[in-house]
Each structure stands twice: as C-alpha cells, then as structure tokens.
Design a protein around this motif. Structure first.
Motif, PDB file in Angstrom:
ATOM      1  N   TYR A  88       0.854  -1.195   0.000  1.00  0.00           N
ATOM      2  CA  TYR A  88       0.000   0.000   0.000  1.00  0.00           C
ATOM      3  C   TYR A  88       0.888   1.242   0.000  1.00  0.00           C
ATOM      4  CZ  TYR A  88      -3.903   2.906   1.825  1.00  0.00           C
ATOM      5  OH  TYR A  88      -4.885   3.840   2.019  1.00  0.00           O
ATOM      6  N   LEU A  89       0.657   2.106  -0.946  1.00  0.00           N
ATOM      7  CA  LEU A  89       1.435   3.353  -1.020  1.00  0.00           C
ATOM      8  C   LEU A  89       0.469   4.528  -0.998  1.00  0.00           C
ATOM      9  CD1 LEU A  89       4.263   4.702  -1.531  1.00  0.00           C
ATOM     10  CD2 LEU A  89       3.711   4.611  -3.968  1.00  0.00           C
ATOM     11  N   SER A  90       0.669   5.422  -0.051  1.00  0.00           N
ATOM     12  CA  SER A  90      -0.132   6.648  -0.112  1.00  0.00           C
ATOM     13  C   SER A  90       0.761   7.756  -0.682  1.00  0.00           C
ATOM     14  CB  SER A  90      -0.726   6.994   1.255  1.00  0.00           C
ATOM     15  OG  SER A  90       0.128   7.819   1.974  1.00  0.00           O
ATOM     16  N   ILE A  91       0.179   8.550  -1.559  1.00  0.00           N
ATOM     17  CA  ILE A  91       0.937   9.603  -2.238  1.00  0.00           C
ATOM     18  C   ILE A  91       0.323  10.935  -1.906  1.00  0.00           C
ATOM     19  CG2 ILE A  91       1.765  10.393  -4.469  1.00  0.00           C
ATOM     20  CD1 ILE A  91       0.711   7.908  -5.677  1.00  0.00           C
ATOM     21  N   SER A  92       1.108  11.794  -1.307  1.00  0.00           N
ATOM     22  CA  SER A  92       0.641  13.154  -1.085  1.00  0.00           C
ATOM     23  C   SER A  92       1.038  13.974  -2.313  1.00  0.00           C
ATOM     24  CB  SER A  92       1.301  13.711   0.182  1.00  0.00           C
ATOM     25  OG  SER A  92       0.967  15.067   0.309  1.00  0.00           O
ATOM     26  N   VAL A  93       0.056  14.523  -3.002  1.00  0.00           N
ATOM     27  CA  VAL A  93       0.375  15.235  -4.243  1.00  0.00           C
ATOM     28  C   VAL A  93       0.616  16.725  -4.016  1.00  0.00           C
ATOM     29  CG1 VAL A  93      -0.754  13.598  -5.794  1.00  0.00           C
ATOM     30  CG2 VAL A  93      -2.075  15.498  -4.839  1.00  0.00           C
ATOM     31  N   THR A  94       0.296  17.195  -2.829  1.00  0.00           N
ATOM     32  CA  THR A  94       0.552  18.603  -2.501  1.00  0.00           C
ATOM     33  C   THR A  94       0.592  18.767  -0.984  1.00  0.00           C
ATOM     34  OG1 THR A  94      -0.258  20.877  -2.642  1.00  0.00           O
ATOM     35  CG2 THR A  94      -1.936  19.166  -2.643  1.00  0.00           C
ATOM     36  N   LEU A 136      -3.183   2.018  -3.936  1.00  0.00           N
ATOM     37  CA  LEU A 136      -2.685   3.387  -3.939  1.00  0.00           C
ATOM     38  C   LEU A 136      -3.727   4.292  -3.306  1.00  0.00           C
ATOM     39  CD1 LEU A 136      -0.071   4.039  -5.450  1.00  0.00           C
ATOM     40  CD2 LEU A 136      -1.470   4.953  -7.306  1.00  0.00           C
ATOM     41  N   ARG A 137      -3.261   5.268  -2.545  1.00  0.00           N
ATOM     42  CA  ARG A 137      -4.187   6.284  -2.032  1.00  0.00           C
ATOM     43  C   ARG A 137      -3.612   7.641  -2.360  1.00  0.00           C
ATOM     44  NH1 ARG A 137      -8.615   7.044   0.376  1.00  0.00           N
ATOM     45  NH2 ARG A 137      -8.934   4.814   0.319  1.00  0.00           N
ATOM     46  N   VAL A 138      -4.400   8.459  -2.993  1.00  0.00           N
ATOM     47  CA  VAL A 138      -3.971   9.810  -3.338  1.00  0.00           C
ATOM     48  C   VAL A 138      -4.492  10.748  -2.251  1.00  0.00           C
ATOM     49  CG1 VAL A 138      -4.138  11.659  -5.047  1.00  0.00           C
ATOM     50  CG2 VAL A 138      -3.948   9.273  -5.797  1.00  0.00           C
ATOM     51  N   THR A 139      -3.571  11.531  -1.682  1.00  0.00           N
ATOM     52  CA  THR A 139      -3.955  12.379  -0.567  1.00  0.00           C
ATOM     53  C   THR A 139      -3.184  13.696  -0.652  1.00  0.00           C
ATOM     54  OG1 THR A 139      -4.054  12.459   1.874  1.00  0.00           O
ATOM     55  CG2 THR A 139      -2.314  11.110   0.933  1.00  0.00           C
ATOM     56  N   GLY A 140      -3.191  14.470   0.443  1.00  0.00           N
ATOM     57  CA  GLY A 140      -2.485  15.743   0.422  1.00  0.00           C
ATOM     58  C   GLY A 140      -2.097  16.132   1.841  1.00  0.00           C
ATOM     59  N   GLY A 141      -2.025  17.371   2.150  1.00  0.00           N
ATOM     60  CA  GLY A 141      -2.742  18.527   1.669  1.00  0.00           C
ATOM     61  C   GLY A 141      -4.123  18.124   1.136  1.00  0.00           C
ATOM     62  N   GLU A 142      -4.680  18.992   0.374  1.00  0.00           N
ATOM     63  CA  GLU A 142      -5.940  18.625  -0.267  1.00  0.00           C
ATOM     64  C   GLU A 142      -5.638  18.264  -1.727  1.00  0.00           C
ATOM     65  OE1 GLU A 142      -8.893  17.685   0.404  1.00  0.00           O
ATOM     66  OE2 GLU A 142      -9.355  17.620  -1.709  1.00  0.00           O
ATOM     67  N   PRO A 143      -5.769  16.981  -2.080  1.00  0.00           N
ATOM     68  CA  PRO A 143      -5.342  16.561  -3.422  1.00  0.00           C
ATOM     69  C   PRO A 143      -6.106  17.256  -4.544  1.00  0.00           C
ATOM     70  CG  PRO A 143      -6.547  14.795  -2.291  1.00  0.00           C
ATOM     71  CD  PRO A 143      -6.275  15.858  -1.278  1.00  0.00           C
ATOM     72  N   LEU A 144      -7.378  17.608  -4.281  1.00  0.00           N
ATOM     73  CA  LEU A 144      -8.178  18.151  -5.381  1.00  0.00           C
ATOM     74  C   LEU A 144      -7.811  19.580  -5.741  1.00  0.00           C
ATOM     75  CD1 LEU A 144     -11.691  16.583  -4.646  1.00  0.00           C
ATOM     76  CD2 LEU A 144      -9.847  15.750  -6.114  1.00  0.00           C
ATOM     77  N   PHE A 191      -1.778  -0.613  15.658  1.00  0.00           N
ATOM     78  CA  PHE A 191      -1.984  -1.726  14.723  1.00  0.00           C
ATOM     79  C   PHE A 191      -0.748  -1.908  13.839  1.00  0.00           C
ATOM     80  CE2 PHE A 191      -4.623   2.026  13.908  1.00  0.00           C
ATOM     81  CZ  PHE A 191      -3.942   2.596  12.846  1.00  0.00           C
ATOM     82  N   CYS A 192       0.416  -1.585  14.416  1.00  0.00           N
ATOM     83  CA  CYS A 192       1.669  -1.618  13.630  1.00  0.00           C
ATOM     84  C   CYS A 192       1.968  -3.012  13.076  1.00  0.00           C
ATOM     85  CB  CYS A 192       2.832  -1.140  14.491  1.00  0.00           C
ATOM     86  SG  CYS A 192       2.545   0.476  15.222  1.00  0.00           S
ATOM     87  N   ASP A 193       1.577  -4.062  13.819  1.00  0.00           N
ATOM     88  CA  ASP A 193       1.861  -5.438  13.368  1.00  0.00           C
ATOM     89  C   ASP A 193       1.317  -5.706  11.977  1.00  0.00           C
ATOM     90  OD1 ASP A 193       3.079  -6.037  15.654  1.00  0.00           O
ATOM     91  OD2 ASP A 193       1.466  -7.270  16.502  1.00  0.00           O
ATOM     92  N   SER A 194       0.202  -5.040  11.672  1.00  0.00           N
ATOM     93  CA  SER A 194      -0.428  -5.320  10.378  1.00  0.00           C
ATOM     94  C   SER A 194      -0.250  -4.144   9.408  1.00  0.00           C
ATOM     95  CB  SER A 194      -1.914  -5.624  10.569  1.00  0.00           C
ATOM     96  OG  SER A 194      -2.528  -4.513  11.181  1.00  0.00           O
ATOM     97  N   CYS A 195       0.683  -3.241   9.728  1.00  0.00           N
ATOM     98  CA  CYS A 195       0.856  -2.080   8.846  1.00  0.00           C
ATOM     99  C   CYS A 195       1.465  -2.525   7.515  1.00  0.00           C
ATOM    100  CB  CYS A 195       1.757  -1.035   9.512  1.00  0.00           C
ATOM    101  SG  CYS A 195       1.933   0.434   8.479  1.00  0.00           S
ATOM    102  N   ASN A 196       0.818  -2.139   6.441  1.00  0.00           N
ATOM    103  CA  ASN A 196       1.273  -2.556   5.100  1.00  0.00           C
ATOM    104  C   ASN A 196       1.654  -1.350   4.241  1.00  0.00           C
ATOM    105  OD1 ASN A 196      -1.278  -1.493   4.825  1.00  0.00           O
ATOM    106  ND2 ASN A 196      -2.025  -3.065   3.419  1.00  0.00           N
ATOM    107  N   ARG A 197       1.964  -0.196   4.895  1.00  0.00           N
ATOM    108  CA  ARG A 197       2.080   1.051   4.125  1.00  0.00           C
ATOM    109  C   ARG A 197       3.468   1.646   4.007  1.00  0.00           C
ATOM    110  NH1 ARG A 197      -3.350   4.470   5.535  1.00  0.00           N
ATOM    111  NH2 ARG A 197      -4.618   2.608   5.533  1.00  0.00           N
ATOM    112  N   LEU A 198       3.647   2.319   2.896  1.00  0.00           N
ATOM    113  CA  LEU A 198       4.687   3.324   2.744  1.00  0.00           C
ATOM    114  C   LEU A 198       3.970   4.609   2.338  1.00  0.00           C
ATOM    115  CD1 LEU A 198       7.469   1.511   0.639  1.00  0.00           C
ATOM    116  CD2 LEU A 198       7.538   2.021   3.092  1.00  0.00           C
ATOM    117  N   ARG A 199       4.607   5.730   2.630  1.00  0.00           N
ATOM    118  CA  ARG A 199       4.035   7.017   2.233  1.00  0.00           C
ATOM    119  C   ARG A 199       5.036   7.802   1.402  1.00  0.00           C
ATOM    120  NH1 ARG A 199       1.692   5.876   7.208  1.00  0.00           N
ATOM    121  NH2 ARG A 199      -0.501   6.464   7.350  1.00  0.00           N
TER     122      ARG A 199
END
Ligand code: SAM
Length: 331
Positions: free
Chosen positions: A13-19, A64-72, A253-261
């Motif tokens: 799982y990758l979250s991307i902050s676009v701004t 993938l999760r697109v986030t921000g700031g406010e992505p829109l 819930f770190c044991d089950s964390c599947n993310r990078l940011r």
C-alpha cells in the motif's frame, strides 16, 4: 513480486501526497498561519510520481491512495489519477479528500477509475465546521458527499477525528448517519502530532468512543478484512452503512501495517510517526536512463523497508514531534 520489511510485513500500500497545500486549516492538522509551503520546484511533477508508482507497482504495491494537503486543489490531479489507474498490476486506487471540491470532481474522478473515497468530516454543524476548519463551509462537503453517492463511489467513508469537548457530542449523530445512509463512518482517535489542539485535554480513546456508539446502536463486530485497513469494523443493525474505529494511539496496529508514504517532495516515509525519510528526488532528477533510475529506486525502496520500525510509541501522553504537519505527510 512482493515487498517485505524486516519484520516480515508485506508492504502493498502506497499513499501519495500530491501537494502540501490545503484549502482548509483544521485545528488539529495544521498551524494557524498559511504556509510556509514547499517551493514548486521541490514538488514532484506528475511524470516523476508516475515513474515512482510504476516502479512500486512492479515491485509489489497493489493499492494506492492519493492524498495531500488537499489533493483536489492540485491542477491536473484527475489526469494524474487516470494515468495511475492504467498502470498494469495496480488493483485499487483511493482518494482522501476534505470534500470541499468534490461536487465538481466526483464525476471525473469516477471516470478516472477511483472507486474508494474517504471524506474527512468532523462535525455536522456549520458553525462548528467553520471553527474546526478555520474557514470551511460545510454545505460544500455535503454537496460533495451527495455527488459521490450519486456517481456510485463504493465505499464512501466518512472519517471523523473525535475530540473530547470539541465534537464528541456528535458521535450519536454520526451513528445515525451510518444507519440512515450507505456511508461507512470511521471514528478516528485524535493523534497528538504537536499541531494546534491540546491532545491531553481532547484525546478520547477508542474504548470510550465504542461505549458511546453502543449506547446509540446495536452493533456487531465484523471479521477483519484485508482490504479494509486499520479500522475495527462493526455492522450496525438495520443500518445502510457501517461503522469503524481507528485507534492509532490507544491500540496500535503496527503489526499489520502494510504502508509506505510518499510525500509531495518525493520522500518515502515508512511510518507515519517516524521522521526518517528516504529521498527519491536525486535519483529521479539525475538525468540518467530509465533503467539506472529503476536500479536506484530499488535500493531506495529497500532502504525505506529496512527503516520501517516494528512499531511506534505514540500515546496520549507521548506526543509525536514530527518534522512535518499531517497535511505535509498526507495523514
Ligand atoms: N485534505 C485531505 C483530507 O482532509 O482528508 C487529505 C489530507 S488529511 C492530512 C488526511 C487525514 O488526516 C484527514 O482525515 C485528517 O482528519 C487526518 N488527520 C490530520 N491530523 C490528524 C490528527 N492529529 N489526528 C487524527 N487524524 C488527523
């Protein structure tokens, strides 16, 4: 391919902050003043984001999760999402938004392939909304939610950060919302990130939130679902939507964390609460061939995986001292 960290957790799982910019200034998320923001040249351009995500998906990222700031508020973001959605191997793309611009964006986002949408909403009261967000009009968010529902987004999650003495009296109203509408309400513990609000005064642990929920609805615990992330989920009897509680502070819930940011300036963070960041920009901007860049990205992703801590130590009395605001990280 699959990515694993040193603690044998599979990272997909990758979250991307676009701004790092936002059109709200929520009390608990960002400081009062506007900015300072990252200079434009520091922000990854869309080609660079696409390059990183294409690489990451090849290595084992599926969500993938697109986030921000406010992505829109970033110009051209729908086009970016459309191109991300076409990357072979990517299973799912979600968006986290404050909903202010969603009325306008619901249709193009759906057309670009987004199905899962998280809307942050901490109150149903217009005056309180203005106070918490320092500037927002709640009617815009309501219109955005209605547009998302009409378009067919599924699930629509409404994320409420619960703060004692600020909005905890609205837990019943949000339970009501989940009963009457097809929305998945997520109560999120207020994380002490060192911004604005006072965590000691305002923190309400998940156990207390759950008591309040139970006082207003008959709920049944659901089995953990691998696609549903860190929320402990409940079915609400006779309800159209669902409920969930996310407890990053009282019950890690770190044991089950599947993310990078990925931050908007191109740094990989392997834990929300760790400031150790791996800089991708030098590799992306060194003018080398695609193959060389991919080899460098491989090393950098491995560094991020190795840096991913087994867990964090944040608690109501041990606040995080982060180098960035939550808006800067992406939440
Ligand atoms: N602008 C978008 C939004 O409002 O959803 C995306 C970025 S925002 C930083 C992502 C999420 O982080 C929001 O749901 C917000 O409520 C949450 N968040 C920010 N600071 C927080 C805190 N101190 N505790 C809990 N959640 C927080």
């Amino acid at each position: 391919m699959a990515l694993f960290d040193l603690h044998k957790r599979r990272i997909n799982y990758l979250s991307i902050s676009v701004t790092d910019r936002c059109n709200l200034r929520c009390l608990y998320c960002v400081p009062d003043r506007n900015g300072p923001y990252l200079p434009q040249k520091e922000i990854l351009c869309y080609e660079e984001i696409l390059r990183v995500v294409t690489f990451a998906v090849r290595e084992g990222i599926t969500k993938l999760r697109v986030t921000g700031g406010e992505p829109l508020i970033r110009r051209g973001v729908v086009d970016l999402i459309d191109r991300l959605h076409r990357i072979p191997g990517l299973v799912e793309i979600g968006l986290t938004t404050n909903g202010i611009l969603l009325k306008e964006f619901a249709r193009p986002l759906y057309a670009a392939g987004v199905r899962r949408i998280n809307i942050s909403l901490d109150t149903l009261d217009p005056e309180r909304f203005r106070r918490i967000t320092r500037q927002g009009e709640i009617e815009d968010v309501f219109a955005g939610i209605a547009a998302a529902e009409a378009e067919g987004f599924q699930p629509i999650k409404l994320n409420m950060v619960v703060m004692k003495g600020v909005n905890d009296d609205e837990i019943p109203a949000f339970v009501h919302l989940a009963r009457e509408y097809p929305y998945h309400v997520r109560f999120i513990e207020f994380m002490p990130t060192g911004t604005g609000s006072d965590p000691r005064q305002q923190f309400l642990p998940a156990a207390r939130i759950l008591e309040r929920v139970r006082a207003h609805a008959e709920i049944t615990l659901l089995e953990p679902h691998r696609y549903e992330g860190p929320a402990v989920r409940y079915r609400i009897e006779g309800g159209k939507g669902g409920l969930g509680i996310i407890s990053p502070v009282s019950n890690h819930f770190c044991d089950s964390c599947n993310r990078l940011r990925l931050t908007s300036d191109g740094r990989l963070r392997s834990c929300l609460f760790s400031d150790r960041e791996i800089h991708l920009k030098p590799a992306l901007r060194n003018g080398r061939s695609g193959e060389v860049v991919d080899r460098q990205l491989k090393i950098l992703f491995q560094q991020a995986l190795h840096a991913k801590p087994a867990g964090h130590r944040i608690g109501p009395d041990s606040p995080a001292r982060l180098s960035r605001t939550m808006a800067g990280i992406g939440g």
